[in-house]
Design an enzyme around this catalytic site. Structure first.
Site, PDB file in Angstrom:
ATOM      1  N   CYS A  49       0.849  -1.191   0.000  1.00 14.50           N
ATOM      2  CA  CYS A  49       0.000   0.000   0.000  1.00 14.50           C
ATOM      3  C   CYS A  49       0.883   1.238   0.000  1.00 14.50           C
ATOM      4  O   CYS A  49       2.093   1.155   0.220  1.00 14.50           O
ATOM      5  CB  CYS A  49      -0.947   0.019   1.212  1.00 14.50           C
ATOM      6  SG  CYS A  49      -0.101   0.171   2.794  1.00 14.50           S
ATOM      7  N   CYS A  91       2.999   1.780   2.971  1.00 14.10           N
ATOM      8  CA  CYS A  91       4.255   1.027   2.998  1.00 14.10           C
ATOM      9  C   CYS A  91       5.379   1.864   2.391  1.00 14.10           C
ATOM     10  O   CYS A  91       6.501   1.886   2.900  1.00 14.10           O
ATOM     11  CB  CYS A  91       4.102  -0.274   2.225  1.00 14.10           C
ATOM     12  SG  CYS A  91       2.851  -1.398   2.858  1.00 14.10           S
ATOM     13  N   ASP A 139      -3.993  13.848 -30.031  1.00 13.96           N
ATOM     14  CA  ASP A 139      -3.049  13.504 -31.089  1.00 13.96           C
ATOM     15  C   ASP A 139      -3.827  13.422 -32.398  1.00 13.96           C
ATOM     16  O   ASP A 139      -5.017  13.105 -32.395  1.00 13.96           O
ATOM     17  CB  ASP A 139      -2.386  12.162 -30.768  1.00 13.96           C
ATOM     18  CG  ASP A 139      -1.546  11.641 -31.919  1.00 13.96           C
ATOM     19  OD1 ASP A 139      -0.685  12.393 -32.391  1.00 13.96           O
ATOM     20  OD2 ASP A 139      -1.782  10.501 -32.342  1.00 13.96           O
ATOM     21  N   ASP A 153      -2.450   7.562 -29.312  1.00 17.81           N
ATOM     22  CA  ASP A 153      -2.477   6.130 -29.605  1.00 17.81           C
ATOM     23  C   ASP A 153      -1.107   5.569 -29.957  1.00 17.81           C
ATOM     24  O   ASP A 153      -0.983   4.380 -30.222  1.00 17.81           O
ATOM     25  CB  ASP A 153      -3.436   5.849 -30.771  1.00 17.81           C
ATOM     26  CG  ASP A 153      -2.842   6.257 -32.111  1.00 17.81           C
ATOM     27  OD1 ASP A 153      -2.150   7.291 -32.152  1.00 17.81           O
ATOM     28  OD2 ASP A 153      -3.068   5.550 -33.106  1.00 17.81           O
ATOM     29  N   ASP A 210       3.415   9.208 -28.208  1.00 15.99           N
ATOM     30  CA  ASP A 210       2.538   9.961 -27.309  1.00 15.99           C
ATOM     31  C   ASP A 210       2.796   9.641 -25.835  1.00 15.99           C
ATOM     32  O   ASP A 210       2.217  10.284 -24.961  1.00 15.99           O
ATOM     33  CB  ASP A 210       1.062   9.652 -27.613  1.00 15.99           C
ATOM     34  CG  ASP A 210       0.661  10.046 -29.026  1.00 15.99           C
ATOM     35  OD1 ASP A 210       1.098  11.118 -29.478  1.00 15.99           O
ATOM     36  OD2 ASP A 210      -0.083   9.283 -29.662  1.00 15.99           O
TER      37      ASP A 210
END
Length: 726
Positions: A16, A19, A427, A615, A619
């Protein structure tokens, strides 16, 4: 002045964000450490230290003392980290499943079959392995934390389940203790077992999610070949590991190979797929003097180049570093939960102890009985189950609902920020447009035999190595055109291709512009001309077309008051035409990966909350820089792994739906946390006996256990309401 060294080490066993805070604080407390930080998302720690005063071995010893581990070996670090995490994940999965399997009969007996013979002994036998074997890590970690005067969620889990189990065991083995006092002994084995099972399930889900974020780095690193072909002074070649290549080396790249390093072409020519850098689908011609980049793909030709940058200095290396650094963002909601849990644990323990003392000093009948019951009830009712389920359950339902609508949501950070988004950067290639060149226009001169010219065009282009030739061939084959026989084929780099058909010379390539060519170019189209014996007879226009749904999606977002920007590696001429057609006023052309990221940073500096939609591999830097990163699912795996959200479709209309789902899901998380905290704020005082002076009411620990379970059920039920979103 002492020399300061900076090293990065993989951290194991973190479950977590709290931690990560513990590991970071222990590293910073080491003598000789100037600064340190821990990235929970990629399970890594960086340390700036004086090697004369401390060492990685001391860091490892310190971190192990609080229940975690540090990999300090320099060789095969990634492999060691991956092996250790896979082992931890499989162990966590096994323990979770076993805990759930054993908890189910305990709950059934506790709720419906308490009167069967030896019910308490059966539940104790089933709960014992759940609590002390499958849940042992919570007790071990709580003990290690306590040794350093620290507390986290493990502390509260260990205390509440441990006390509930021991109290239940006492009541099972020594029921007469309560019978003599006129009370019936209750057991809470189901509470202890179910808490371990639920918390383990949450940690298993978190671990599974963290594996997905790490896969982006692996895929980026996989773009660089392991070996390179070195051209030696005597013109012979030798294959060497890529790690041994150095600036100034002359390297050979064959057709289909990945370029291993950044450099400049010295001999030969080819076309290189640079979509990972530029995002543009059309391969780029390379001649002597042209720059090449690691990770890009050579097409048909061979060439040699001089290495200029290696390792982390290459463009690919910089992208990897950027992604690795930026992936460590923490969810604001979970950070709040972890902070409150750190305070909540000692407060609950203090309230439990204070409750016991007050009752012992109250002088009432059965003071010890009341003191023991109420202090245990406080610990049972304060179990963090609802708190632990608040975020994961809403995420699970939200992700499931998103999947139905082609939307994948990966983390809480994107959900927290999505409803605040007021600027979206899109994009161009593959996001607004189709992402592949296609023929849009095929125009013939007057009084020509179109059928014959199509056959000749197909016959010649089948032999071309130009990237646009594939688009023309596909277009003509889709029209069932048969190729004509051609001969004397000659590819002319940078100009076009020559051939003859029935003794007549033909040429396909760039020619002097005409009014028609100029018109098509203004529409963001690439134009090539078919010339027959010095006379232009056909014009072929090729472009990356806008998706039919892009304009409507952009208009929807604009109507919601969101500013839309387009960024592209394409030239200003094409960018302007695409932006105009899509209805976008603001755009940036000729943008490299770092330019896109810098553009987003500029918008953020103005106070805007920015979402990036892309995509391609190119990017990934911009995606990690954005407040919310969204990938188009038809694009590269790298973009999808880096992004916090993925639209599993090429339809940009999923973007407004994603923002709506984000708003609804984060609202559910906030509601869950509200009820989880309110439940504790109201329940703990009642469990402590605050109502006793007024009406003699004391909360039975069994009722507290039921209330604890009810709080978890209410959280899950509220999360399930997300399924009703339209």
């Amino acid at each position: 002045m002492p020399t300061i060294t900076r090293d990065t080490f993989p951290v194991l066993e973190m479950t977590c964000a709290a931690c990560a805070v513990s590991v970071e604080s222990m590293l910073k407390s080491e003598k000789g450490v100037q600064d340190a930080g821990v990235n929970f998302a990629n399970h890594e720690a960086w340390v700036e230290y004086n090697p004369q005063l401390t060492s990685p071995e001391k860091f490892q010893q310190t971190i192990r003392s609080i229940g975690y581990d540090l990999i300090i070996e320099k060789e095969n670090t990634d492999e060691l980290k991956e092996t250790a995490r896979q082992k931890h994940y499989k162990d966590l999965k096994r323990r979770t499943i076993a805990s759930i399997v054993l908890s189910i009969p305990i709950v059934v007996i506790g709720m419906f079959f308490m009167n069967i013979p030896y019910a308490n002994y059966i539940m104790m036998a089933l709960a014992t392995p759940v609590v002390f074997y499958f849940g042992r890590s919570y007790f071990l970690n709580a003990w290690k934390q306590a040794r350093h005067k620290k507390a986290n969620m493990d502390t509260l889990v260990a205390l509440s389940t441990g006390i509930a189990y021991l109290f239940s065991t006492f009541n099972t083995l020594l029921p007469d203790f309560w019978h003599r006092r006129g009370l019936h002994p209750h057991v809470y084995f189901e509470a202890a077992a179910v808490v371990i099972a639920f918390i383990s399930l949450g940690k298993w889900l978190e671990e599974a999610a963290s594996f997905r974020t790490g896969s982006a780095i692996k895929k980026l690193m996989g773009l660089q070949p392991k070996t390179v072909t070195l051209l030696q002074p005597d013109n012979t070649t030798k294959e060497i590991p890529a790690s041994q290549a150095k600036p100034g080396d002359h390297l050979l790249v064959k057709p289909g190979e990945s370029i291993p390093l950044d450099g400049a072409v010295t001999t030969g020519s080819s076309y290189v797929d640079e979509s990972m850098v530029t995002g543009e689908p059309i391969p780029v011609e390379k001649r002597p003097g042209s720059k090449v980049f690691a990770g890009t793909i050579n097409q048909k030709g061979s060439f040699t180049f001089t290495a200029e940058k290696i390792g982390s200095d290459t463009l690919l290396g910089q992208i990897i570093t950027m992604v690795r650094t930026a992936q460590g963002s923490k969810a604001p909601v979970q950070k709040l939960v972890d902070k409150i849990a750190g305070i909540f644990v000692p407060i609950v323990i203090g309230i439990s102890a204070l409750t016991f003392i007050v009752w012992m000093l109250s002088g009432t009948d059965n003071a010890f009985t009341h003191a023991l019951l109420t202090s245990v009830t406080v610990l049972v009712i304060a179990c963090p189950c609802a708190l632990g389920l608040a975020t994961p359950t809403a995420l699970m339902v939200g992700i499931g609902k998103g999947a139905e609508n082609n939307i994948l949501i990966k983390d809480a950070e994107s959900l927290e920020l999505a409803h605040k988004i007021n600027a979206i950067v899109l994009d161009k290639t593959g996001t607004i447009t189709e992402g592949k060149p296609t023929v849009t226009d095929l125009l013939f001169a007057r009084n020509t035999n179109e059928t014959k010219l199509k056959s000749i065009l197909l016959g010649i282009e089948q032999h071309s190595d130009h990237p646009l030739a594939e688009a023309i061939v596909t277009y003509l084959k889709n029209q069932n055109v048969s190729p004509a026989a051609v001969e004397n084929i000659e590819n002319i780099p940078g100009q076009g291709i020559k051939a003859t058909h029935e003794q007549t010379p033909y040429f396909i390539g760039n020619t002097s512009p005409t009014s028609e060519v100029t018109r098509l170019q203004h529409e963001a189209k690439t134009v090539v001309t078919l010339v027959e014996d010095q006379s232009p007879v056909a014009i072929i226009a090729i472009s990356d077309k806008i998706k039919p749904t892009s304009k409507a999606a952009i208009q929807t977002l604009l109507q919601q008051g969101i500013e839309i920007y387009m960024v592209t590696g394409d030239n200003p001429h094409t960018a302007a035409a695409i932006a105009k057609e899509a209805g976008i006023e603001n755009y940036k052309a000729e943008a490299k990966p770092d330019d896109k990221a810098a553009f987003i940073k500029e918008l953020q500096a103005k106070g805007q909350k920015v979402a990036m939609v892309g995509d391609g591999i190119n990017d990934s830097q911009a995606l990690t820089q954005a407040d919310v990163s969204i990938a188009m699912g038809k694009g590269s795996d790298i973009a999808m792994d880096v992004a916090q959200m993925t639209l599993i479709t090429s339809d940009l209309n999923a973007l407004p739906k994603a923002l709506k789902l984000s708003r609804k899901t984060v609202a559910a998380i906030h509601q869950n946390l509200f009820w989880a905290f309110i439940y504790n704020i109201i329940g703990i005082p009642i469990a402590a006996g605050i109502l006793y002076p007024f009406n003699g009411f004391l909360l039975d620990p069994m009722v507290a256990g039921a209330a604890m379970a009810l709080s978890s059920v209410s959280v899950v039920t509220n999360s399930l309401r997300l399924k009703l979103i339209k």
